[in-house]
Structure formats: C-alpha cells, structure tokens
Scaffold this active site. Structure first.
Site, PDB file in Angstrom:
ATOM      1  N   HIS A 110     -48.292 -20.718  71.046  1.00 44.78           N
ATOM      2  CA  HIS A 110     -47.336 -20.867  69.944  1.00 44.78           C
ATOM      3  C   HIS A 110     -47.250 -19.644  69.036  1.00 44.78           C
ATOM      4  O   HIS A 110     -46.163 -19.167  68.718  1.00 44.78           O
ATOM      5  CB  HIS A 110     -47.679 -22.095  69.098  1.00 44.78           C
ATOM      6  CG  HIS A 110     -46.710 -22.352  67.991  1.00 44.78           C
ATOM      7  ND1 HIS A 110     -46.823 -21.761  66.742  1.00 44.78           N
ATOM      8  CD2 HIS A 110     -45.588 -23.119  67.940  1.00 44.78           C
ATOM      9  CE1 HIS A 110     -45.818 -22.153  65.981  1.00 44.78           C
ATOM     10  NE2 HIS A 110     -45.052 -22.981  66.677  1.00 44.78           N
ATOM     11  N   HIS A 128     -45.293 -33.206  71.707  1.00 45.30           N
ATOM     12  CA  HIS A 128     -45.192 -31.902  71.051  1.00 45.30           C
ATOM     13  C   HIS A 128     -46.442 -31.062  71.331  1.00 45.30           C
ATOM     14  O   HIS A 128     -47.535 -31.390  70.874  1.00 45.30           O
ATOM     15  CB  HIS A 128     -45.029 -32.128  69.552  1.00 45.30           C
ATOM     16  CG  HIS A 128     -44.638 -30.921  68.779  1.00 45.30           C
ATOM     17  ND1 HIS A 128     -44.546 -30.919  67.409  1.00 45.30           N
ATOM     18  CD2 HIS A 128     -44.315 -29.669  69.168  1.00 45.30           C
ATOM     19  CE1 HIS A 128     -44.180 -29.726  66.985  1.00 45.30           C
ATOM     20  NE2 HIS A 128     -44.046 -28.950  68.036  1.00 45.30           N
TER      21      HIS A 128
END
Length: 254
Positions: free
Chosen positions: A51, A9
C-alpha cells in the site's frame, strides 16, 4: 431487502497483516466473493502488492519502495510489527504474480486491483500499465482494475477489456463530470463522502463504498443502491445472518 456483497479490503486486514498472502487467502477462506489489494512498483520495475511507498508502517524497517529493488525487498517481512509483534514474521511483500497464483486457486473470486497513484506518478502510466495488464491477463475474468488516477482507467479501457473502477478523491460536481466521461464499471468512495440517506449518482456503473465494519451500516448503504461494501473485517461481517446470505463457495475452491 437489498443484501450487499462484501469486499475484503487488503484481505482480512483486521486479523492479519494487510496485503499479505495470509491476509488475502484468509479472506477467501472466510467465503469472500471479492477481495481488494494494492499494487506498487519497485525501483527495478517489479510489481508488488503493497500500500505505502514508505516501508516503516508495515515492515518496521525504514526505506522507500521506489529506491529499492525487489531483490532488496524480498526478504523484508511485511508483518506489521506494531500491530502483531512477531506473530506473522514469516509474511513477505508479495509479488503481484504471487497473488495471481493464489487467485487461480479461487476461480469464483473477483479481485479489485488498485494500481497506486504514487507508482503511476513515479514511473508513468504508459510504463506501468502494460506490465500490470500482462501479469493479470491469466486471471482476466477475475479482475477489476481500479485507481484514483484517471489515466489508469483510460489506459485500461483503451487497451484491454478488463473491467475498471475509479476511486473518487471527492464526491462533487467536478468528479461527477469526470465519472460520466470515464464511464468506469465501478465507482468507489469513502462512505463518509456520500451524503447521508441518499442514493449516489446514477449511471452505468456499480457503486462500492469503504471502509465499513458495521453490518447494519452495510445494509443501510445497500438499500441506497450501493451493492458492494468494502470492509477490513470480512470474517466478522459475514457472521451477520443477513450478510451471510451472500456467502460464496470459495471455501470449496481450494
């Protein structure tokens, strides 16, 4: 016993700044078969691996990605100063094309490429997706295009043969109906959203859940027909003797 594959991740984000080249490559060097990272778009249309839309959390600098050109961003450090101080001060915000070059050196690795909802809302699916798919085309066989945004999945399926993955906001009847319409190759959800001790919705898709750092929990979900486990700490997870049975040969690819 069902043994899940692990997905890194945002790279090995437990140990390195998320979505940076060092985080992604460190995950690959740990033996990861799969990595995941996020894609946003700058004010001048450059696709970057990042992100948030706000810079502060991962750079220590105030600013909004949508208000800055890549020329302004390229010298900003993505070193997560609150977590790591100056340890990774040499890490910058990568272009998507930088990560493509990295993945070319690890041809056995698969990348789950998340195009962020905020970018699609800001610039439009029809503007962003052609550039995304064009940049990724050189590593076409290594990529799965994922998003919370239904339009990104629909665009990808209608305009390419990239694999797709839909990320669920909610695990409920309404989203089940949408999933059956979209028919993605993967369905992805926070593991806490799936009812305990049950197999998730059956279908033509494969399931992936996030974010898990407990090896026994990963094995539990694998026993319930969830073959992919996304983790922020793939290096530690692969120390588990059973999970390590799916360790890839990515170490030998560089």
């Amino acid at each position: 016993m069902a043994i899940p594959h692990l997905v890194a991740h945002r790279g090995l984000m437990e140990t390195y700044p998320e979505n940076t080249l060092v985080s992604l490559e460190s995950a690959l060097l740990s033996g990861a078969d799969y990595i995941e990272f996020d894609v946003q778009c700058t004010a001048d249309g450059q696709l970057v691996v990042f992100h948030d839309t706000e810079l502060l959390r991962t750079t220590g600098i105030k600013g909004n990605l949508f208000e800055m050109s890549y020329e302004e961003l390229k010298n900003i450090r993505a070193h997560e100063p609150e977590r790591f101080s100056l340890a990774f001060f040499n890490q910058h915000i990568p272009l998507l094309s930088d990560v493509v070059q990295l993945l070319q050196r690890y041809p056995r690795a698969t990348a789950f490429v998340e195009i962020k909802e905020e970018t699609l809302e800001q610039y439009g699916t029809s503007q962003v997706m052609p550039d995304l798919l064009k940049i990724l085309d050189i590593i076409h066989s290594q990529c799965v295009i994922i998003s919370y945004d239904e339009s990104a999945i629909e665009y990808t399926k209608n305009n390419s043969d990239f694999l797709t993955g839909w990320v669920l906001h909610d695990y409920d009847d309404a989203n089940h109906v949408i999933a059956k319409r979209l028919k993605p190759d993967y369905l992805i959800a926070n593991h806490r959203k799936i009812p305990k001790n049950t197999d998730p919705w059956p279908g033509s898709w494969h399931w992936m859940v996030y974010d898990i750092t407990d090896p026994e929990l990963a094995l539990h979900y694998a026993s319930h027909n969830i073959p992919l486990i996304e983790t922020r700490d793939i290096s530690s997870m692969l120390e588990h003797p059973i999970l390590a049975l799916n360790l890839s040969n990515n170490l030998a690819n560089n």
